[in-house]
Design a protein around this motif. Structure first.
Motif, mmCIF file in Angstrom:
data_model
loop_
_atom_site.group_PDB
_atom_site.id
_atom_site.type_symbol
_atom_site.label_atom_id
_atom_site.label_comp_id
_atom_site.label_asym_id
_atom_site.label_seq_id
_atom_site.Cartn_x
_atom_site.Cartn_y
_atom_site.Cartn_z
ATOM 1 N N LEU A 144 34.648 47.455 40.651
ATOM 2 C CA LEU A 144 35.103 46.634 41.412
ATOM 3 C C LEU A 144 34.696 44.997 40.631
ATOM 4 O O LEU A 144 35.538 44.425 40.938
ATOM 5 N N THR A 145 34.429 45.078 39.245
ATOM 6 C CA THR A 145 34.564 43.638 38.793
ATOM 7 C C THR A 145 35.528 43.432 38.376
ATOM 8 O O THR A 145 36.266 42.162 37.985
ATOM 9 N N TYR A 146 36.961 43.939 38.655
ATOM 10 C CA TYR A 146 38.569 43.073 38.569
ATOM 11 C C TYR A 146 38.634 42.173 39.350
ATOM 12 O O TYR A 146 39.393 41.586 39.074
ATOM 13 N N PHE A 147 37.999 42.524 40.008
ATOM 14 C CA PHE A 147 38.150 41.355 41.741
ATOM 15 C C PHE A 147 37.734 39.914 41.281
ATOM 16 O O PHE A 147 36.343 39.581 41.654
ATOM 17 N N GLN A 148 38.581 38.939 41.492
ATOM 18 C CA GLN A 148 38.301 37.339 40.710
ATOM 19 C C GLN A 148 36.485 36.596 41.046
ATOM 20 O O GLN A 148 35.593 36.466 41.067
ATOM 21 N N PRO A 149 36.998 37.197 43.142
ATOM 22 C CA PRO A 149 35.336 37.285 44.089
ATOM 23 C C PRO A 149 34.428 37.510 43.763
ATOM 24 O O PRO A 149 33.276 37.066 44.051
ATOM 25 N N PHE A 150 34.659 38.312 42.844
ATOM 26 C CA PHE A 150 32.967 39.664 42.352
ATOM 27 C C PHE A 150 31.487 38.314 41.896
ATOM 28 O O PHE A 150 30.817 38.716 42.711
ATOM 29 N N ASN A 151 32.322 37.955 41.150
ATOM 30 C CA ASN A 151 31.238 37.405 40.534
ATOM 31 C C ASN A 151 29.915 35.679 41.535
ATOM 32 O O ASN A 151 29.287 35.643 41.780
ATOM 33 N N PRO A 152 31.173 35.417 42.025
ATOM 34 C CA PRO A 152 30.989 33.724 42.953
ATOM 35 C C PRO A 152 29.841 34.256 44.211
ATOM 36 O O PRO A 152 29.300 34.344 44.678
ATOM 37 N N TRP A 153 30.252 35.958 44.368
ATOM 38 C CA TRP A 153 29.446 36.981 45.502
ATOM 39 C C TRP A 153 27.908 36.989 45.614
ATOM 40 O O TRP A 153 27.263 36.719 45.937
ATOM 41 N N ASN A 154 27.514 36.590 43.657
ATOM 42 C CA ASN A 154 26.333 36.971 42.978
ATOM 43 C C ASN A 154 26.020 38.350 44.138
ATOM 44 O O ASN A 154 24.876 37.947 43.815
ATOM 45 N N ILE A 155 26.925 39.022 43.716
ATOM 46 C CA ILE A 155 25.967 40.650 44.035
ATOM 47 C C ILE A 155 25.984 41.209 42.964
ATOM 48 O O ILE A 155 26.472 41.489 41.820
ATOM 49 N N ASP A 156 24.093 41.349 43.975
ATOM 50 C CA ASP A 156 23.875 42.457 42.277
ATOM 51 C C ASP A 156 24.544 43.595 41.955
ATOM 52 O O ASP A 156 24.453 44.466 43.543
ATOM 53 N N PRO A 367 45.556 52.298 31.708
ATOM 54 C CA PRO A 367 46.985 52.418 31.607
ATOM 55 C C PRO A 367 47.631 52.346 33.284
ATOM 56 O O PRO A 367 48.941 51.205 33.056
ATOM 57 N N TRP A 368 47.586 53.144 34.100
ATOM 58 C CA TRP A 368 47.935 52.579 35.222
ATOM 59 C C TRP A 368 47.430 50.984 35.614
ATOM 60 O O TRP A 368 48.578 50.740 36.153
ATOM 61 N N ILE A 369 46.700 50.468 35.508
ATOM 62 C CA ILE A 369 46.340 48.427 35.598
ATOM 63 C C ILE A 369 47.669 48.201 35.578
ATOM 64 O O ILE A 369 48.112 47.245 35.786
ATOM 65 N N GLY A 376 54.177 42.677 37.221
ATOM 66 C CA GLY A 376 53.643 41.607 38.220
ATOM 67 C C GLY A 376 53.708 42.513 39.151
ATOM 68 O O GLY A 376 53.427 41.509 40.149
ATOM 69 N N LEU A 377 52.470 43.376 39.508
ATOM 70 C CA LEU A 377 52.838 43.860 40.568
ATOM 71 C C LEU A 377 51.547 43.399 41.567
ATOM 72 O O LEU A 377 50.068 44.867 41.052
ATOM 73 N N CYS A 378 50.855 42.950 40.799
ATOM 74 C CA CYS A 378 49.722 42.495 40.869
ATOM 75 C C CYS A 378 48.705 43.149 42.162
ATOM 76 O O CYS A 378 47.773 43.873 42.315
ATOM 77 N N VAL A 379 49.314 42.287 43.458
ATOM 78 C CA VAL A 379 48.717 43.202 44.532
ATOM 79 C C VAL A 379 48.559 44.569 44.747
ATOM 80 O O VAL A 379 47.935 45.664 45.012
ATOM 81 N N GLY A 380 49.662 44.822 43.759
ATOM 82 C CA GLY A 380 49.450 46.438 43.537
ATOM 83 C C GLY A 380 48.664 47.470 43.157
ATOM 84 O O GLY A 380 47.937 48.410 42.772
ATOM 85 N N ALA A 381 48.785 46.617 41.759
ATOM 86 C CA ALA A 381 47.018 46.679 40.845
ATOM 87 C C ALA A 381 45.820 46.751 41.703
ATOM 88 O O ALA A 381 45.109 47.885 41.144
ATOM 89 N N ALA A 382 46.170 45.908 42.003
ATOM 90 C CA ALA A 382 44.710 45.663 43.093
ATOM 91 C C ALA A 382 43.807 46.703 43.975
ATOM 92 O O ALA A 382 43.370 46.753 44.238
ATOM 93 N N VAL A 383 45.269 47.201 44.445
ATOM 94 C CA VAL A 383 45.238 48.185 45.924
ATOM 95 C C VAL A 383 45.000 49.733 45.288
ATOM 96 O O VAL A 383 43.948 50.362 45.703
ATOM 97 N N PHE A 388 40.568 53.185 42.687
ATOM 98 C CA PHE A 388 39.447 53.958 42.185
ATOM 99 C C PHE A 388 38.428 54.351 42.259
ATOM 100 O O PHE A 388 37.041 54.656 41.919
ATOM 101 N N VAL A 389 38.345 53.424 42.994
ATOM 102 C CA VAL A 389 36.565 53.511 43.452
ATOM 103 C C VAL A 389 36.114 54.726 44.681
ATOM 104 O O VAL A 389 35.217 54.772 43.935
ATOM 105 N N PHE A 390 36.663 54.376 44.737
ATOM 106 C CA PHE A 390 36.742 56.025 45.762
ATOM 107 C C PHE A 390 36.577 56.844 45.335
ATOM 108 O O PHE A 390 36.065 57.894 45.673
#
Length: 610
Positions: A144-156, A367-369, A376-383, A388-390
């Motif tokens: 989940l740390t892949y997503f940039q807003p993760f750190n500003p959310w301050n989720i422990d 390697p998939w990501i 250049g498929l940033c949205v696809g990589a995020a999905v 992967f988390v699931f």
């Protein structure tokens, strides 16, 4: 009376006689509920194994093996591991089909080899699965740390771990039929998404072809990263086997080391396929469902794994600096490397978050990501990261199920405290489940931002590296003894009889191949320690083997066990009860088959009418 209860009494009495003294009182059934319920169908059994196998070993760990061996080396290594896994699965499936009892891993080791071996196999397998639960939870948290807003959310990170663990224990608390339906849905989602990702990777590869190449063949493939003529660092294998940045081995020896590295590392990716046979104590018609489920699950997983390895090798340069290195000198680990430190990075056109952690890798190492980001498929990589988390969380869910049933089986067989036999009214071994879940709370050692705590968890996790392979070797050894012991019992249905539940191919040579392969993987599970010696890696590579031997020797000394003679092997308990069970349910099964047949005919008639 169930087969498991009879077997418990047998082991209990035999152990007392071996020690030369009675146990004081016989094994009792004072618990109000102590039996599992046979409600799992074949489709449930297959998907429980799918959820356990399709985890981050395939999606994240494959990057390390690709970086060390190249695309062709990765395919060959996966094929060799698949051959060994197939030998284990069909051997285990044949024994379970004839004697379908809970905890066959420990039960068959005790019956056909030595009671001490059965205990060591069962206990080490339970512990490795129990530790695998928090490992998957931590992996999901890191992804989940892949997503940039993760750190500003301050989720422990501990909050994430608690959330994942809570849902896992909740699902495992349902009765097994409900759990099976949930796993069935999860398994199908995983299969569809894996197949879709493979197809998408081929589409990405196809888009890189020159315009004139698309006219030459029906489905052209871009083999740029396989062609050393394009770049000397490309090719089907890596130019050399890199032990360190400066120490490398080239030639045939280097390629052999590359392939063997893939074999030993891909064991983690294939772990969980044996979960098919672990459901024997809760399968509705095990002699009909387990053989077909065993064969189908292997070929599904093997084909998907080979296609995945091929697709990754087409779209990812094996020397990419973003891929994790196979060997990292121990002295490079510092407090910074084992702390929860978040940072951002730019890969291609994508801005992502990264985290450095000892023994774990984030989505940016997949390697998939990486292939999707470079396209250049940033949205696809995020999905795909969300998926992967699931997958990581779902694998932890399957591991908790398997580990709780393994602990329950140890208690039923008289090898562990009897309190773990207790079940709910719906047949859920809640004491074993809760106790195993407490092991999962060790995830807080790694989720807590303290370098010493994470190092402690790293060493605990190393205990799980080899036991899975040792368990596979124990299954093959048990089958070899089972094969020769069955031939001495002419009063039992033999392998060449039509009524024999399942006859695995090329036996006993298949089991011998699996046994030798597994033992080689145990002994040479990390080839780098023989080339670039560091005592920390020597200890971490073989600490689980020492742990297994301690379990075996201590139990053997305590119970004074001996190797079971072939003519005295117990091939009756569980088999006779299943014969009776099959006879009692034959009428119901025949009625259900006729009902299904009528429904199929009626659907066909309606289709013609339409």
């Amino acid at each position: 009376m169930t087969a498991e209860s009879d077997y418990s009494r047998s082991v209990w009495r035999k152990s007392g006689r071996v020690l030369g003294r009675p146990w004081g009182r016989d094994f009792d059934d004072s618990e109000p509920y102590s039996d599992l319920h046979r409600t799992l169908r074949r489709r449930h059994i297959q998907m429980i194994a799918v959820c356990g196998v399709l985890g981050n070993g395939l999606f994240i760990g494959i990057g390390k093996t690709l970086a060390s061996a190249g695309p062709l080396g990765l395919l060959i290594g996966f094929a060799l591991t698949g051959a060994i896994v197939y030998s284990v699965l069909v051997s285990f499936g044949e024994m379970v089909a004839l004697i379908p009892i809970a905890g066959g891993i420990s039960a068959f080791g005790s019956r056909f080899v030595d009671d001490a071996l059965g205990f060591a196999l069962g206990f080490c397998y339970w512990f490795s699965l129990a530790i695998a639960v928090p490992t998957q939870v931590i992996s999901a948290s890191i992804l989940l740390t892949y997503f940039q807003p993760f750190n500003p959310w301050n989720i422990d990170p501990a909050v994430l771990g608690v959330s994942f663990l809570f849902v896992i224990i909740l699902i495992n608390s349902f009765k097994v039929r409900v759990y099976g339906e949930i796993e069935y849905a999860f398994g199908y989602i995983k299969l569809v998404l894996v197949f879709g990702l493979i197809v998408f990777m081929f589409v990405v590869n196809r888009s890189r072809l020159p315009s004139e190449a698309g006219k030459t063949t029906i489905f052209p493939v871009n083999f740029t990263y396989w062609d050393s003529g394009v770049d000397p660092d490309y090719g089907p294998f890596r130019p050399a086997f890199y032990v360190t940045a400066t120490h490398k081995i080239s030639g045939a020896t280097g390629r052999l080391l590359m392939i063997w590295t893939v074999v030993t590392q891909s064991v983690y990716s294939f772990s969980g396929t044996e979960l098919v046979a672990l459901t024997a104590g809760e399968a509705k018609h095990p002699r009909r469902s387990l053989p077909s489920a065993t064969k189908q699950i292997f070929w599904r997983i093997f084909i998907l794994y080979m296609l995945s390895a091929f697709a990754v090798g087409l779209n990812m340069y094996a020397g990419n600096s973003s891929l994790p290195s196979f060997y990292t000198p121990w002295k490079t680990f510092s407090s910074r490397d084992v702390s929860w430190s978040y940072s951002t990075a730019s890969v291609g056109n994508c801005n992502v978050g990264t985290v450095t952690w000892l023994g774990f890798s984030g989505a940016t190492a997949s390697p998939w990501i990486i292939a999707l980001q470079e396209a250049g498929l940033c949205v696809g990589a995020a999905v795909v990261v969300c998926w992967f988390v699931f997958c990581a969380w779902s694998a932890g869910n399957s591991y908790l199920y398997a580990s709780s049933r393994t602990l329950y089986a140890l208690a039923v067989q008289g090898k562990f405290f009897r309190v773990f036999r207790r079940c709910t009214r719906d047949g859920v071994p809640y004491v074993a489940l809760i106790f195993t879940f407490t092991i999962g709370m060790s995830a807080f050692l790694a989720l807590f931002p303290n370098s010493n705590a994470i190092k402690i968890y790293y060493w605990i996790r190393r205990l799980t590296s080899v036991p899975g392979t040792l368990v596979w070797a124990g299954i093959c050894l048990s089958y070899i003894r089972f094969y020769h012991g069955l031939r001495l019992r002419t009063d039992i249905v033999q392998r060449d009889a039509p009524s024999y539940p399942y006859r695995s191919p090329f036996q006993p040579y298949t089991a011998y191949f699996g046994l030798v392969g597994c033992l080689l993987m145990v002994v040479f599970n990390d080839m780098t320690i023989f080339i670039q010696f560091e005592w920390q890696y020597l200890f971490s590579s073989y600490v689980s083997l020492v742990f297994f031997l301690l379990c075996f020797l201590s139990y053997k000394y305590w119970r004074q066990t001996k190797i079971v003679p072939l003519e005295h092997m117990d091939l009756d308990l569980g088999r006779r009860e299943m014969d009776q069970y099959e006879a009692e349910t034959a009428v119901e099964r025949e009625r259900n088959e006729k009902r299904v047949s009528r429904k199929s005919v009626w659907r066909f008639i309606k289709m013609l009418m339409v």
